[in-house]
Design a protein around this motif. Structure first.
Motif, PDB file in Angstrom:
ATOM      1  N   LEU A   5     -36.643 -15.102  -1.852  1.00 47.31           N
ATOM      2  CA  LEU A   5     -36.261 -16.068  -2.971  1.00 47.31           C
ATOM      3  C   LEU A   5     -34.555 -16.225  -3.323  1.00 47.31           C
ATOM      4  CD1 LEU A   5     -40.077 -16.016  -4.575  1.00 47.31           C
ATOM      5  CD2 LEU A   5     -39.095 -17.447  -2.946  1.00 47.31           C
ATOM      6  N   THR A   6     -34.094 -16.704  -4.066  1.00 45.11           N
ATOM      7  CA  THR A   6     -33.067 -16.486  -4.895  1.00 45.11           C
ATOM      8  C   THR A   6     -33.362 -16.086  -6.539  1.00 45.11           C
ATOM      9  OG1 THR A   6     -33.070 -18.669  -6.348  1.00 45.11           O
ATOM     10  CG2 THR A   6     -32.202 -18.526  -3.571  1.00 45.11           C
ATOM     11  N   GLU A   7     -32.051 -15.410  -7.497  1.00 40.79           N
ATOM     12  CA  GLU A   7     -32.976 -14.415  -8.568  1.00 40.79           C
ATOM     13  C   GLU A   7     -33.644 -16.041  -9.135  1.00 40.79           C
ATOM     14  OE1 GLU A   7     -30.306 -12.439 -12.016  1.00 40.79           O
ATOM     15  OE2 GLU A   7     -30.110 -12.722  -9.887  1.00 40.79           O
ATOM     16  N   VAL A  47     -36.976 -27.618 -12.142  1.00 40.84           N
ATOM     17  CA  VAL A  47     -38.002 -27.054 -11.905  1.00 40.84           C
ATOM     18  C   VAL A  47     -38.826 -27.172 -10.883  1.00 40.84           C
ATOM     19  CG1 VAL A  47     -40.025 -25.575 -13.300  1.00 40.84           C
ATOM     20  CG2 VAL A  47     -37.952 -26.187 -14.710  1.00 40.84           C
ATOM     21  N   GLN A  48     -39.316 -28.321 -10.384  1.00 45.07           N
ATOM     22  CA  GLN A  48     -39.823 -29.260  -9.629  1.00 45.07           C
ATOM     23  C   GLN A  48     -39.771 -28.530  -8.512  1.00 45.07           C
ATOM     24  OE1 GLN A  48     -41.101 -33.152 -10.162  1.00 45.07           O
ATOM     25  NE2 GLN A  48     -42.603 -33.365  -8.309  1.00 45.07           N
ATOM     26  N   THR A  49     -38.407 -28.477  -8.280  1.00 46.69           N
ATOM     27  CA  THR A  49     -37.540 -28.375  -6.669  1.00 46.69           C
ATOM     28  C   THR A  49     -37.619 -26.918  -6.381  1.00 46.69           C
ATOM     29  OG1 THR A  49     -36.412 -29.936  -6.828  1.00 46.69           O
ATOM     30  CG2 THR A  49     -35.171 -28.995  -5.800  1.00 46.69           C
ATOM     31  N   HIS A  50     -37.392 -26.647  -7.663  1.00 49.94           N
ATOM     32  CA  HIS A  50     -37.854 -24.905  -7.422  1.00 49.94           C
ATOM     33  C   HIS A  50     -39.021 -24.415  -6.831  1.00 49.94           C
ATOM     34  CE1 HIS A  50     -33.737 -23.229  -8.456  1.00 49.94           C
ATOM     35  NE2 HIS A  50     -33.529 -23.041 -10.211  1.00 49.94           N
ATOM     36  N   VAL A  51     -39.747 -24.774  -7.370  1.00 51.08           N
ATOM     37  CA  VAL A  51     -40.792 -24.481  -6.860  1.00 51.08           C
ATOM     38  C   VAL A  51     -41.224 -24.927  -5.801  1.00 51.08           C
ATOM     39  CG1 VAL A  51     -43.873 -25.203  -8.209  1.00 51.08           C
ATOM     40  CG2 VAL A  51     -41.954 -24.691  -9.785  1.00 51.08           C
ATOM     41  N   LYS A  52     -41.470 -26.061  -5.346  1.00 48.15           N
ATOM     42  CA  LYS A  52     -41.381 -26.828  -4.225  1.00 48.15           C
ATOM     43  C   LYS A  52     -40.517 -26.123  -2.869  1.00 48.15           C
ATOM     44  CE  LYS A  52     -42.018 -31.432  -4.928  1.00 48.15           C
ATOM     45  NZ  LYS A  52     -41.389 -33.161  -5.150  1.00 48.15           N
ATOM     46  N   ARG A  53     -39.482 -26.000  -3.398  1.00 47.22           N
ATOM     47  CA  ARG A  53     -39.149 -24.150  -2.570  1.00 47.22           C
ATOM     48  C   ARG A  53     -39.607 -23.224  -2.133  1.00 47.22           C
ATOM     49  NH1 ARG A  53     -33.269 -25.837  -3.899  1.00 47.22           N
ATOM     50  NH2 ARG A  53     -32.353 -27.654  -2.967  1.00 47.22           N
ATOM     51  N   VAL A  85     -43.367 -19.280   0.377  1.00 46.33           N
ATOM     52  CA  VAL A  85     -44.426 -18.099   0.378  1.00 46.33           C
ATOM     53  C   VAL A  85     -45.291 -18.510   1.069  1.00 46.33           C
ATOM     54  CG1 VAL A  85     -42.916 -16.936  -1.745  1.00 46.33           C
ATOM     55  CG2 VAL A  85     -44.933 -18.728  -1.632  1.00 46.33           C
ATOM     56  N   GLY A  86     -45.321 -19.505   1.583  1.00 45.98           N
ATOM     57  CA  GLY A  86     -46.178 -19.973   3.155  1.00 45.98           C
ATOM     58  C   GLY A  86     -47.479 -20.486   1.680  1.00 45.98           C
TER      59      GLY A  86
END
Length: 222
Positions: free
Chosen positions: A159-161, A190-196, A201-202
């Protein structure tokens, strides 16, 4: 888009009450009622609901096993567990089986409707205090796998910071809107971050990401 809902509970009166509540929201549609876990699995396959409101304590095939079978089948349906007590051990087991969240049966009707819509979006609505109790029980009862520390480090390294920051807040039970306000970001970002994060993390959905956050030590149980 209409959210399709299946209700699974062995209490006919409770099923009827949930059906009435769901019927008050034009954005929701009740597609079936199941009296036990086996029926819940069968009706999920037949009616393809978006959300299954699942009681965990049912005769025969209980809600935990039904949840496990629904998830294993590859169904996109999200299972929202119904429970009487917030720290019920059944809830922790259901979460490990793949449930997308949990809700107290005594919840207000408007809270129930919002929870169904939220879970349908993949943003499991988990009360922070209840989440801590359930996850703590889940982690205490789950065996510690070999190479656990290495696996935890690998998860965080992927994950990125910023993604680590977002995952920690997801673990605290914050919604996308709350995370956006905390980190001064757009909600869409934030939605994009959560999807990534889910992909990296599977995790199947946000509820499983909460477990990852706790296992990775990003959130303290106490």
């Amino acid at each position: 888009m209409t959210v399709r809902v299946l209700v699974a509970d062995d209490d006919a009166l409770l099923r009827a009450g949930l059906a009435v509540v769901i019927g008050t929201d034009p954005g929701l549609a009740l597609v079936g009622e199941a009296a036990d876990g086996l029926d819940a699995v069968r009706l999920t396959q037949e009616h393809e609901p978006d959300v299954v409101l699942m009681d965990v304590r049912m005769p025969g095939v209980d809600g935990i096993e039904a949840t496990r079978r629904i998830v294993a089948s590859g169904s996109p349906a999200r299972v929202l567990v119904l429970t009487t007590f917030p720290d019920d051990e059944y809830v922790a087991r259901a979460l490990r089986a793949g449930a997308s969240g949990f809700l107290l049966k005594r919840v207000a009707p408007e809270r129930l409707l919002e929870a169904v819509r939220t879970v349908a979006r993949g943003e499991a609505l988990l009360d922070p205090a209840v989440t801590r109790a359930v996850i703590a029980r889940s982690l205490d009862s789950a065996p510690r796998p070999a190479g656990h520390d290495g696996a935890r480090a690998a998860v965080l390294a992927a994950l990125t910071e910023r993604e680590v920051e977002v995952l920690a807040l997801v673990g605290e039970g914050l919604s996308n809107r709350e995370i956006a306000a905390t980190l001064t970001l757009a909600e869409s970002t934030v939605q994009t971050h959560v999807k990534r994060i889910l992909a990296k993390v599977g995790a199947r959905d946000r509820a499983q990401a909460v477990v990852v956050a706790y296992r990775s030590g990003l959130v303290n149980i106490s």
